[in-house]
Enzyme design. Structure first.
Site, PDB file in Angstrom:
ATOM      1  N   LYS A   1       0.648  -1.118  -0.082  1.00 36.18           N
ATOM      2  CA  LYS A   1      -0.057  -0.067  -0.140  1.00 36.18           C
ATOM      3  C   LYS A   1       0.805   1.383   0.028  1.00 36.18           C
ATOM      4  CE  LYS A   1      -3.533   2.272   2.735  1.00 36.18           C
ATOM      5  NZ  LYS A   1      -4.416   2.171   3.954  1.00 36.18           N
TER       6      LYS A   1
ATOM      7  N   SER B   1      -2.221   2.074 -17.634  1.00 34.76           N
ATOM      8  CA  SER B   1      -1.135   1.893 -16.492  1.00 34.76           C
ATOM      9  C   SER B   1      -1.059   3.076 -15.541  1.00 34.76           C
ATOM     10  CB  SER B   1      -0.074   1.478 -17.092  1.00 34.76           C
ATOM     11  OG  SER B   1       0.781   2.561 -17.443  1.00 34.76           O
TER      12      SER B   1
ATOM     13  N   TYR C   1      -2.459  -1.424 -14.019  1.00 37.94           N
ATOM     14  CA  TYR C   1      -0.926  -2.198 -13.747  1.00 37.94           C
ATOM     15  C   TYR C   1       0.059  -1.090 -13.428  1.00 37.94           C
ATOM     16  CZ  TYR C   1      -0.056  -1.493 -18.519  1.00 37.94           C
ATOM     17  OH  TYR C   1       0.006  -0.970 -19.980  1.00 37.94           O
TER      18      TYR C   1
END
Length: 116
Positions: free
Chosen positions: A9, A25, A58
């Site tokens: 995180k 992305s 991603y």
């Protein structure tokens, strides 16, 4: 049984750019990726603190120590420059292993996205 748990995180970083014409992305400062144990190409979940948007994309590496957090492609429509976001990734673990697993959580400075 296996379950998904929080693996990594990056808590509260500032979006530095949004490029609709890039091929998808999120570009993340390489130093932040290393500190949070996120690798290039890894699926990440994004939560936008400013507008409540939640989406997945991603990760790709940005320049180390640049503070770069850039949303690319369609994800650019979900953020604006200077929005504050949370970036998370998840892993699949055996249930018993998940009970003791400790995720990599970092708290960058949300003014310049530095680790100090």
């Amino acid at each position: 049984m296996q379950i998904q748990v929080l693996k990594s995180k990056i808590h509260r970083v500032k979006v530095t750019g949004a490029d609709l014409n890039y091929i998808g992305s999120i570009t993340i400062d390489e130093a932040l990726m290393e500190a949070s144990n996120i690798i290039e190409g890894e699926k990440v979940s994004i939560v936008n603190i400013n507008n409540g948007e939640r989406f997945e994309t991603y990760a790709i590496k940005g320049l180390p120590n640049s503070g770069e957090i850039n949303l690319n492609g369609p994800a650019a429509r979900k953020v604006q420059k200077d929005d504050i976001i949370i970036i998370m990734s998840y892993g699949t673990l055996d249930f018993e292993e998940a009970k003791t697993f400790k995720p990599w959580i970092i708290f960058p400075n949300d003014k310049d996205n530095s680790l100090t």
